[in-house]
Design a protein around this motif. Structure first.
Motif, PDB file in Angstrom:
ATOM      1  N   THR A   1      -0.562  -9.071   3.299  1.00 16.74           N
ATOM      2  CA  THR A   1       0.297  -7.886   3.285  1.00 16.74           C
ATOM      3  C   THR A   1      -0.487  -6.632   3.656  1.00 16.74           C
ATOM      4  OG1 THR A   1       1.680  -8.897   1.573  1.00 16.74           O
ATOM      5  CG2 THR A   1       1.873  -6.518   1.873  1.00 16.74           C
ATOM      6  N   GLN A   2      -1.720  -6.491   3.126  1.00 14.89           N
ATOM      7  CA  GLN A   2      -2.556  -5.327   3.449  1.00 14.89           C
ATOM      8  C   GLN A   2      -2.819  -5.267   4.952  1.00 14.89           C
ATOM      9  OE1 GLN A   2      -4.515  -3.050   1.025  1.00 14.89           O
ATOM     10  NE2 GLN A   2      -4.475  -1.888   2.945  1.00 14.89           N
ATOM     11  N   ARG A   3      -3.165  -6.386   5.547  1.00 12.50           N
ATOM     12  CA  ARG A   3      -3.454  -6.411   6.979  1.00 12.50           C
ATOM     13  C   ARG A   3      -2.217  -6.034   7.790  1.00 12.50           C
ATOM     14  NH1 ARG A   3      -2.906  -9.610  11.474  1.00 12.50           N
ATOM     15  NH2 ARG A   3      -4.651  -9.621  12.937  1.00 12.50           N
ATOM     16  N   ARG A   4      -1.072  -6.560   7.382  1.00 14.09           N
ATOM     17  CA  ARG A   4       0.151  -6.260   8.114  1.00 14.09           C
ATOM     18  C   ARG A   4       0.447  -4.758   8.102  1.00 14.09           C
ATOM     19  NH1 ARG A   4       4.931  -9.449   8.504  1.00 14.09           N
ATOM     20  NH2 ARG A   4       6.445  -8.277   9.755  1.00 14.09           N
TER      21      ARG A   4
ATOM     22  N   LEU B   1      -6.180   3.223  -0.303  1.00 13.68           N
ATOM     23  CA  LEU B   1      -6.891   3.107  -1.577  1.00 13.68           C
ATOM     24  C   LEU B   1      -7.260   1.658  -1.875  1.00 13.68           C
ATOM     25  CD1 LEU B   1      -4.859   5.648  -3.738  1.00 13.68           C
ATOM     26  CD2 LEU B   1      -6.890   6.040  -2.337  1.00 13.68           C
ATOM     27  N   THR B   2      -6.857   0.757  -1.004  1.00 17.74           N
ATOM     28  CA  THR B   2      -7.302  -0.640  -1.053  1.00 17.74           C
ATOM     29  C   THR B   2      -7.594  -1.051   0.390  1.00 17.74           C
ATOM     30  OG1 THR B   2      -5.005  -1.406  -0.892  1.00 17.74           O
ATOM     31  CG2 THR B   2      -5.961  -1.293  -3.090  1.00 17.74           C
ATOM     32  N   THR B   3      -8.366  -2.125   0.550  1.00 13.05           N
ATOM     33  CA  THR B   3      -8.684  -2.611   1.883  1.00 13.05           C
ATOM     34  C   THR B   3      -8.256  -4.060   2.032  1.00 13.05           C
ATOM     35  OG1 THR B   3     -10.890  -3.442   1.315  1.00 13.05           O
ATOM     36  CG2 THR B   3     -10.713  -1.104   1.909  1.00 13.05           C
ATOM     37  N   ARG B   4      -8.484  -4.589   3.198  1.00 15.51           N
ATOM     38  CA  ARG B   4      -8.091  -5.969   3.464  1.00 15.51           C
ATOM     39  C   ARG B   4      -8.707  -6.935   2.453  1.00 15.51           C
ATOM     40  NH1 ARG B   4      -7.524  -9.617   7.971  1.00 15.51           N
ATOM     41  NH2 ARG B   4      -7.824 -11.709   7.214  1.00 15.51           N
ATOM     42  N   ASP B   5      -9.967  -6.741   2.125  1.00 18.49           N
ATOM     43  CA  ASP B   5     -10.670  -7.691   1.252  1.00 18.49           C
ATOM     44  C   ASP B   5     -10.787  -7.222  -0.187  1.00 18.49           C
ATOM     45  OD1 ASP B   5     -11.201  -9.545   3.358  1.00 18.49           O
ATOM     46  OD2 ASP B   5     -12.792  -8.226   4.066  1.00 18.49           O
ATOM     47  N   ASP B   6     -10.565  -5.946  -0.435  1.00 17.97           N
ATOM     48  CA  ASP B   6     -10.786  -5.396  -1.776  1.00 17.97           C
ATOM     49  C   ASP B   6      -9.482  -4.918  -2.390  1.00 17.97           C
ATOM     50  OD1 ASP B   6     -13.538  -5.827  -1.761  1.00 17.97           O
ATOM     51  OD2 ASP B   6     -13.894  -3.967  -0.650  1.00 17.97           O
ATOM     52  N   ASP B   7      -9.082  -5.599  -3.438  1.00 16.98           N
ATOM     53  CA  ASP B   7      -7.943  -5.173  -4.234  1.00 16.98           C
ATOM     54  C   ASP B   7      -8.347  -3.930  -5.014  1.00 16.98           C
ATOM     55  OD1 ASP B   7      -5.529  -5.089  -5.575  1.00 16.98           O
ATOM     56  OD2 ASP B   7      -5.610  -7.159  -6.284  1.00 16.98           O
TER      57      ASP B   7
ATOM     58  N   VAL C   1      -1.851   5.070   0.209  1.00 15.47           N
ATOM     59  CA  VAL C   1      -1.245   3.734   0.205  1.00 15.47           C
ATOM     60  C   VAL C   1      -2.198   2.754  -0.442  1.00 15.47           C
ATOM     61  CG1 VAL C   1      -0.395   1.826   1.617  1.00 15.47           C
ATOM     62  CG2 VAL C   1       0.122   4.176   2.278  1.00 15.47           C
ATOM     63  N   MET C   2      -1.683   1.922  -1.332  1.00 19.04           N
ATOM     64  CA  MET C   2      -2.487   0.842  -1.904  1.00 19.04           C
ATOM     65  C   MET C   2      -1.640  -0.423  -1.977  1.00 19.04           C
ATOM     66  SD  MET C   2      -2.677   1.823  -5.975  1.00 19.04           S
ATOM     67  CE  MET C   2      -3.114   3.548  -5.774  1.00 19.04           C
ATOM     68  N   VAL C   3      -2.274  -1.543  -1.719  1.00 14.42           N
ATOM     69  CA  VAL C   3      -1.631  -2.850  -1.857  1.00 14.42           C
ATOM     70  C   VAL C   3      -2.370  -3.576  -2.968  1.00 14.42           C
ATOM     71  CG1 VAL C   3      -0.950  -4.987  -0.718  1.00 14.42           C
ATOM     72  CG2 VAL C   3      -1.084  -2.861   0.605  1.00 14.42           C
TER      73      VAL C   3
END
Length: 969
Positions: A226-229, A280-286, A321-323
């Motif tokens: 979802t973050q990547r999308r 506030l979040t990245t692809r690999d880091d929640d 934005v954060m996932v």
């Protein structure tokens, strides 16, 4: 001309979205010279008529007309969207004549597929089409990306309308008084819900929402996807790289997409932006804690003395934005950090999007165990409740394909996530491969024959055949890609094997598949002969005529070898996807985005059964049982979009799978039943969606969702999600129904006897002999009875007036009889059967002046409940009359059978030795008028059973959630 058109496209399209105006008032570029004559209708008509494929002017009008066709709210037309009447209103406003209308209709047919179904409270209008167009930077960027991805005009316009319907029901972000809307969006499994909430997020940020929290499922796999999308399609390169020096290679090492196959080419770029988006979040880091410090949410205000939600402050501030995963520790950290931020927290317009909102988010604690009336919440539900409390301007929108758990939430729990403001059911998308493609729901068609391969006891497990189908379909994809199929090359090609949720089972199954693969002989004569036969017997027979398919296996053979090599890369065709890290899982990182090609057989359970998109899925091997409809539906990974290879999709599914030691179940039948449950739910929403005098008929809290259950062994949701569910209907056409909860009070018993008087009056005076031969049981049941007929409406009046010791036990059956009477295939009348004893020891009595009737002796077994009322020998005739059994062998019984007739067996019951009056009558206060019934098998679609539930509203315990509009009482 083309350059001019593209330069003006955005402005023109934005203006045209406000509605059609007369053609002379619109500015269109029709030639490079831009002469005045270019705006003449005759010139325009000639251009449209002569337009060929790829003509930019024709494309612009295709886009615009489709947008006007689909607009749900149009102040320039009273005609419904998606109709010829709406198109006619459009042409009238444009001033187009018959010839031009005909040319445009041929170029742009009216899109008539259904739109979203909306159940909503009235809301303050703040997000008009004009205001949306005025601030639409990120939405426009997203829309253009979708078009570059190949989305059709209808698909983009449909997403525009559906996402607009969500955002307009949120609170105005500049509103002085804080209000948090609660909504639910229901889509189909694997149908593009992420696209919808990405559009909602884009529009919401454009409108002024400055904190977007996406609850991205419960697994890292889904959260990362979802973050990547969102990063790729919404946030974009500039926002991802913000703060890094693009000229410094070392600064880019930490970017989480440097090894992504699609970075940067397929990631959206924005250029100059009206405001930034900070991740506030990245692809690999929640989310762990705010890396940038609490200041990351201390939003700077231009006018420091004014609240953030004032337009001068709001529209200049960056959005965050954060996932985040729905995990206790993750959400606890988020809540803890938010508490530190201070007063500005109450000023931040926030959007919380809950993906898979029926999972983990719902409160599953048992209300019966709550202490002193205090609501006790499960961990994730409690943390979401805290988030909503900390952020009074937070809007909550849940997304799910299985909404049953969400609609069972108590509407009166103000701190919970019941969709009190709106409930939106998204339409089935164009190109989506769903239940209709695998199940012939109307009894006609070839869906099952084309795509479904059943696994029975006498077929063996068919696993080798499924693997053969996988390699063969891979070869067919390569064959098609070489012949220019637009969807090719096919980057991923996968097979899903799902038998269990246990990791030990996954390891064993992976070993077995690996052994079968290496013993399959795909390079041998025997292996090729097996594939050639499968091509001829199956895939060639069901191939799409519009797609290239070889007529001879020899033409496909080179592609079989290439497919085998791709699947076997690394020496192992299998990937286990679960929480374990065994040797199979370590062979490949299951990342469809970072891996150039995933051509593998995937073995897994939970990780592959909810939310996560299995890309390139072509062959599914499914044998896992469950008793929960929403869990089963989420395992339907074979639903989705299959461009260029939908004819190759195959589902190998268990048809005789053990559920218990003595019971087997048909999983294909189970999927069909829960799909019917889902469609019934959607149809119930549609029933109440139409506006009356421009206002909603009912709100989500007033609508009885009437969640259905077509199979008795599979419940709509888990028991811990149904504490707040009330059983309202049990529809069992052709099945014996026997109420047992009769009252004990003498006045109630007399009332019931009075109610039955019209039925007693309908009985004939002379007993007849009824016979039913049962081949199955080797019996020939025969008995005497008084019989009569009563029409359905008269019987309903009787049943509605009865009193019960436990009304809720019969009311679901009564509800089914009411709805059956309303349907076109309902009930006309009932045969009433009152069995008469012939034994010398029989007891007969008259009841309120009736003919003498035989009294049955019965006892109550549990409190006010009787045990069995009926006698087995009485059932055969009733079942035959209702069309639920074969010929009785009795001409009299056969003469009583009607297509829409039910059977009711009446038993005057006494619980002890009766005391009769001198005239042979019995005091009705000392007897029970008991009965059993069988509704006609024809009284429900396909004669199927059905159970329906609705939500209990703790704030409205004394009356039904909604009055039936036709009750009349």
């Amino acid at each position: 001309m083309t350059d001019n058109l593209f330069n003006l496209h955005g402005d023109v399209l934005a203006a045209m979205r406000r509605g059609p105006k007369h053609f002379t008032k619109l500015v269109f570029v029709l030639s490079e010279a831009d002469e005045p004559a270019d705006t003449e209708l005759s010139h325009f008509r000639d251009r449209i008529a002569a337009a060929g494929p790829g003509d930019e002017l024709s494309a612009l009008w295709h886009r615009t007309l489709t947008t006007w066709d689909l607009a749900e709210q149009a102040d320039w037309s009273t005609a419904p969207p998606r109709t010829d009447a709406r198109r006619t209103d459009t042409y009238n406003r444009l001033g187009f004549g018959a010839d031009l209308r005909k040319a445009l209709d041929e170029a742009v047919p009216v899109f008539k597929e259904p739109g979203p179904t909306v159940i909503s409270k009235e809301f303050a209008s703040w997000y008009s089409r004009d205001s949306a167009a005025a601030r639409s930077f990120y939405w426009n960027s997203y829309e253009q990306l979708l078009r570059r991805k190949g989305w059709s005009d209808a698909a983009v316009a449909g997403l525009d309308e559906a996402s607009h319907a969500v955002v307009e029901r949120l609170s105005d972000p500049t509103r002085t008084e804080a209000y948090g809307a609660r909504g639910l969006v229901v889509g189909y499994v694997q149908s593009g819900k992420t696209a919808n909430f990405t559009g909602v997020a884009a529009k919401a940020m454009d409108a002024g929402y400055r904190l977007v929290i996406v609850l991205g499922g419960t697994l890292n796999l889904l959260r990362g996807q979802t973050q990547r999308r969102l990063d790729m399609e919404l946030i974009g390169q500039e926002n991802i790289l913000r703060g890094a020096d693009p000229s410094d290679p070392d600064a880019l090492v930490g970017i989480d997409y440097q090894d992504d196959e699609d970075w940067p080419a397929k990631f959206v770029t924005h250029g100059h932006r009206p405001f930034n988006i900070e991740r506030l979040t990245t692809r690999d880091d929640d989310y762990r804690s705010l890396r940038q410090g609490i200041g990351a949410l201390e939003i700077e205000k231009r006018e420091k003395h004014l609240p953030l939600y004032v337009p001068d402050n709001l529209h200049r501030a960056a959005a965050r934005v954060m996932v985040v995963k729905k995990n206790k520790s993750v959400l606890t950290n988020l809540v803890k950090d938010l508490k530190k931020i201070g007063p500005i927290l109450r000023e931040i317009p926030t959007l919380i999007i809950d993906d898979e909102s029926d999972q983990a988010s719902v409160n599953t604690s048992d209300p019966k165990k709550w202490e002193s009336g205090r609501t006790q919440r499960t961990a994730i539900n409690g943390l979401i409740s805290q988030l909503l409390g900390l952020l009074p301007r937070a809007q909550y929108v849940g997304y799910t394909a299985t909404p049953f758990a969400n609609v069972f939430i108590d509407p009166s729990d103000g701190e919970d996530i019941f969709p009190r403001d709106f409930l939106i059911s998204l339409p089935r998308p164009v190109g989506y491969m769903g239940v209709q493609d695998f199940h012939d729901l109307d009894g006609e068609g070839t869906a099952e024959e084309t795509h479904v391969r059943g696994i029975y006891d006498d077929t063996g497990d068919r696993l080798q055949e499924a693997m053969d189908a996988f390699i063969l379909t891979g070869a067919l994809k390569l064959y098609r890609a070489d012949r220019g199929v637009p969807e090719g090359p096919f980057r991923h090609h996968t097979m899903l094997v799902h038998e269990s949720v246990k990791m030990d089972d996954h390891a064993d199954l992976a070993l077995r598949i690996n052994t079968l693969w290496h013993q399959a002989g795909y390079t041998s004569h025997e292996g090729h002969a097996r594939l050639e036969k499968l091509l001829a017997d199956d895939f060639a027979h069901h191939a799409d005529a519009d797609l290239p398919t070889p007529s001879a296996y020899a033409d496909l053979r080179p592609y079989v070898s290439r497919a085998r090599q791709l699947i076997n890369s690394g020496g192992n065709p299998v990937v286990v996807v679960n929480g374990d890290t065994d040797r199979y899982f370590s062979q490949i990182d299951l990342d469809f985005d970072r891996t150039p090609n995933v051509w593998k057989i995937l073995v897994g359970g939970t990780k592959l059964s909810r939310g996560f998109t299995v890309k390139g899925l072509t062959v599914t091997y499914y044998r896992r049982t469950t008793r929960q409809a929403d869990t089963l539906m989420q395992m339907g990974r074979w639903f989705g979009f299959r461009p260029g290879y939908r004819d190759l999709v195959r589902l190998y599914i268990g048809r005789e799978e053990p559920l218990t030691k003595t019971q087997t179940v048909d999983l294909y039948e189970a999927f069909e039943a829960i799909c019917r449950d889902e469609e019934t739910f959607r149809s119930q929403l549609s029933r109440y969606a139409a506006l009356v005098d421009g206002k909603p008929q009912v709100t989500p809290a007033q609508v009885p969702p009437l969640v259905s259950q077509h199979l008795p062994w599979i419940k709509p949701s888990g028991r811990n999600k149904m504490f707040n569910a009330e059983l309202v209907e049990i529809r069992s056409p052709g099945q014996w129904v026997e109420p047992t909860a009769y009252p004990t009070d003498g006045a109630d018993l007399r009332h019931n006897a009075e109610v039955w008087r019209p039925v007693l009056d309908s009985l004939g005076s002379i007993p007849v002999t009824l016979t039913c031969s049962s081949i199955e049981h080797g019996r020939n049941d025969s008995y005497e009875a008084l019989i009569g007929t009563i029409d359905h409406a008269a019987l309903l009046k009787v049943l509605r007036d009865l009193r019960w010791s436990a009304p809720s036990l019969f009311s679901p059956h009564l509800e089914s009889l009411i709805t059956a009477g309303e349907s076109g295939s309902g009930i006309d009348d009932w045969l009433v059967i009152t069995p008469q004893q012939t034994s010398a020891r029989r007891t007969e009595a008259t009841i309120l002046g009736s003919r003498p009737l035989s009294l049955a002796h019965r006892v109550r077994r549990r409190g006010d409940l009787f045990g069995a009322i009926s006698e087995p020998k009485h059932r055969g005739v009733a079942l035959r009359v209702a069309g639920a059994s074969e010929d009785s062998g009795d001409p009299l019984v056969e003469s009583l059978v009607r297509e829409r007739r039910g059977a009711l067996v009446l038993y005057p019951v006494v619980e002890s030795e009766p005391r009769l009056a001198a005239d042979g009558s019995i005091d009705p206060r000392h007897m029970v008028m008991a009965f059993s019934l069988v509704a006609p098998k024809s009284s429900a679609a396909n004669g199927t059973s059905l159970v329906r539930f609705r939500t209990i509203d703790s704030g409205r315990k004394d009356f039904a959630i909604i009055d039936r509009p036709d009750d009349g009482a």
